[in-house]
Design a protein around this motif. Structure first.
Motif, PDB file in Angstrom:
ATOM      1  N   GLU A 111      -4.294  -6.570  12.358  1.00 13.87           N
ATOM      2  CA  GLU A 111      -3.735  -7.393  11.119  1.00 13.87           C
ATOM      3  C   GLU A 111      -2.153  -7.468  11.127  1.00 13.87           C
ATOM      4  N   LEU A 112      -1.712  -8.510  10.340  1.00  8.95           N
ATOM      5  CA  LEU A 112      -0.267  -8.364  10.163  1.00  8.95           C
ATOM      6  C   LEU A 112       0.257  -7.394   9.094  1.00  8.95           C
ATOM      7  N   VAL A 113       0.552  -6.040   9.560  1.00  9.68           N
ATOM      8  CA  VAL A 113       1.036  -5.075   8.448  1.00  9.68           C
ATOM      9  C   VAL A 113       2.343  -4.482   9.164  1.00  9.68           C
ATOM     10  N   TYR A 114       3.233  -4.110   8.483  1.00  9.62           N
ATOM     11  CA  TYR A 114       4.347  -3.156   8.904  1.00  9.62           C
ATOM     12  C   TYR A 114       4.606  -2.044   8.002  1.00  9.62           C
ATOM     13  N   ILE A 115       5.456  -1.021   8.430  1.00  9.02           N
ATOM     14  CA  ILE A 115       5.627   0.027   7.501  1.00  9.02           C
ATOM     15  C   ILE A 115       7.047  -0.241   6.974  1.00  9.02           C
ATOM     16  N   GLU A 116       7.172  -0.374   5.770  1.00 12.11           N
ATOM     17  CA  GLU A 116       8.253  -0.551   5.039  1.00 12.11           C
ATOM     18  C   GLU A 116       9.018   0.385   4.824  1.00 12.11           C
ATOM     19  N   ASP A 117       8.434   1.632   4.687  1.00 13.21           N
ATOM     20  CA  ASP A 117       9.295   2.828   3.923  1.00 13.21           C
ATOM     21  C   ASP A 117       8.281   4.147   4.605  1.00 13.21           C
ATOM     22  N   LEU A 118       9.070   5.076   4.919  1.00 13.02           N
ATOM     23  CA  LEU A 118       8.428   6.499   5.315  1.00 13.02           C
ATOM     24  C   LEU A 118       9.373   7.442   5.080  1.00 13.02           C
ATOM     25  N   VAL A 119       9.203   8.051   4.048  1.00 13.79           N
ATOM     26  CA  VAL A 119      10.110   9.370   3.568  1.00 13.79           C
ATOM     27  C   VAL A 119       9.443  10.636   3.694  1.00 13.79           C
ATOM     28  N   LEU A 155       0.904  -1.141  -0.014  1.00 13.64           N
ATOM     29  CA  LEU A 155       0.081  -0.106   0.017  1.00 13.64           C
ATOM     30  C   LEU A 155       0.951   1.076  -0.131  1.00 13.64           C
ATOM     31  N   GLU A 156       0.699   2.180  -1.033  1.00 14.18           N
ATOM     32  CA  GLU A 156       1.570   3.187  -0.908  1.00 14.18           C
ATOM     33  C   GLU A 156       0.732   4.665  -1.131  1.00 14.18           C
ATOM     34  N   GLY A 157       1.246   5.651  -0.490  1.00 15.40           N
ATOM     35  CA  GLY A 157       0.444   6.874  -0.670  1.00 15.40           C
ATOM     36  C   GLY A 157       1.329   8.005  -0.007  1.00 15.40           C
ATOM     37  N   THR A 158       0.639   9.190  -0.089  1.00 17.80           N
ATOM     38  CA  THR A 158       1.158  10.284   0.712  1.00 17.80           C
ATOM     39  C   THR A 158       0.242  10.561   1.745  1.00 17.80           C
ATOM     40  N   LEU A 159       0.996  10.965   2.886  1.00 22.81           N
ATOM     41  CA  LEU A 159       0.309  11.048   4.308  1.00 22.81           C
ATOM     42  C   LEU A 159       0.616  12.491   4.698  1.00 22.81           C
ATOM     43  N   THR A 160      -0.277  13.250   5.130  1.00 24.71           N
ATOM     44  CA  THR A 160      -0.065  14.574   5.491  1.00 24.71           C
ATOM     45  C   THR A 160      -0.798  14.739   6.841  1.00 24.71           C
ATOM     46  N   PHE A 218       4.571  12.993   4.226  1.00 20.97           N
ATOM     47  CA  PHE A 218       5.295  11.783   3.922  1.00 20.97           C
ATOM     48  C   PHE A 218       4.803  10.986   2.759  1.00 20.97           C
ATOM     49  N   ASN A 219       5.733  10.223   2.328  1.00 20.26           N
ATOM     50  CA  ASN A 219       5.544   9.076   1.348  1.00 20.26           C
ATOM     51  C   ASN A 219       5.797   7.977   2.331  1.00 20.26           C
ATOM     52  N   ILE A 220       4.454   6.931   2.343  1.00 18.11           N
ATOM     53  CA  ILE A 220       4.459   5.993   3.075  1.00 18.11           C
ATOM     54  C   ILE A 220       4.186   4.683   2.164  1.00 18.11           C
ATOM     55  N   LYS A 221       4.839   3.742   2.707  1.00 21.97           N
ATOM     56  CA  LYS A 221       4.691   2.239   1.906  1.00 21.97           C
ATOM     57  C   LYS A 221       4.544   1.317   3.031  1.00 21.97           C
ATOM     58  N   ILE A 222       3.249   0.685   2.999  1.00 20.64           N
ATOM     59  CA  ILE A 222       2.855  -0.224   4.221  1.00 20.64           C
ATOM     60  C   ILE A 222       2.915  -1.549   3.343  1.00 20.64           C
ATOM     61  N   ALA A 223       3.323  -2.556   4.067  1.00 19.43           N
ATOM     62  CA  ALA A 223       3.215  -3.992   3.427  1.00 19.43           C
ATOM     63  C   ALA A 223       2.788  -4.762   4.476  1.00 19.43           C
ATOM     64  N   THR A 224       2.335  -5.949   3.812  1.00 17.25           N
ATOM     65  CA  THR A 224       1.644  -7.165   4.577  1.00 17.25           C
ATOM     66  C   THR A 224       1.911  -8.298   3.694  1.00 17.25           C
ATOM     67  N   TYR A 225       1.650  -9.373   4.010  1.00 12.96           N
ATOM     68  CA  TYR A 225       1.692 -10.696   3.330  1.00 12.96           C
ATOM     69  C   TYR A 225       0.469 -11.228   3.176  1.00 12.96           C
TER      70      TYR A 225
END
Length: 183
Positions: free
Chosen positions: A146-154, A123-128, A167-174
């Motif tokens: 749910e089993l999710v983790y923040i993979e990237d936060l810029v 899941l990717e998006g912009t966070l303000t 921020f640009n956020i990238k949330i990952a799950t399996y």
């Protein structure tokens, strides 16, 4: 020969000769029993002990494999299904609204993994939002059921006059998929 033996027995050390012969005979018998009887048994015991140690290691490996399989089953049970991925994205968007964070466009996609019947959902998006709201939102996501983790936060834009950060956020799950049926 018998005369020589009788003469030697008459000397002062003569009474010791039968005892020395007896001791030498017993020592020879001991060596014979050891080499013919107990040494092969000792070697068999050593071989059996090595086999026993190997069997113990195999049993421990098997127990570890069973435990890992059980742990993997628990993890797979916690993974959302592929058809639950879109509602997960919707839930994250609702969580952002609840925390007063703007998440205008959350895109989602899946990627294949090396694990059968499992894919990675991104899941990717912009966070303000304000720092406190963003912190609360990120905490709520990471501690969700749910089993999710923040993979990237810029950080894109530092805090402006109103204290908003972007921020640009990238949330990952399996995601677990259904096993494919053989054709």
């Amino acid at each position: 020969m018998w005369n020589l033996l009788i003469q030697e027995l008459k000397k002062p050390y003569g009474p010791l000769i039968p005892w020395v012969v007896l001791a030498a005979g017993l020592f020879g018998a001991l060596m014979l029993v050891r080499t013919a009887g107990t040494e092969p048994a000792r070697l068999a015991v050593v071989a059996l002990e090595a086999e026993w140690r190997q069997a113990r290691e195999d049993i421990q490996l098997h127990r570890n494999a069973v435990r890992a399989k059980k742990d993997l089953a628990q993890v797979r049970a916690a993974l959302p299904d592929e058809h639950d991925f879109a509602p997960l994205a919707l839930g994250i968007t609702e969580e952002s609204k609840r925390n007063h964070v703007t998440l205008p466009s959350l895109s989602y996609k899946t990627e294949a993994t090396g694990v059968p019947n499992t894919s990675k959902g991104l899941l990717e998006g912009t966070l303000t939002g304000k720092y406190e709201d963003l912190r609360r939102f990120l905490y709520d996501i990471e501690t969700a059921e749910e089993l999710v983790y923040i993979e990237d936060l810029v950080l894109l834009h530092p805090p402006a006059q109103h204290g908003n950060m972007t921020f640009n956020i990238k949330i990952a799950t399996y995601l677990k998929g259904s096993p494919s049926e053989p054709s």
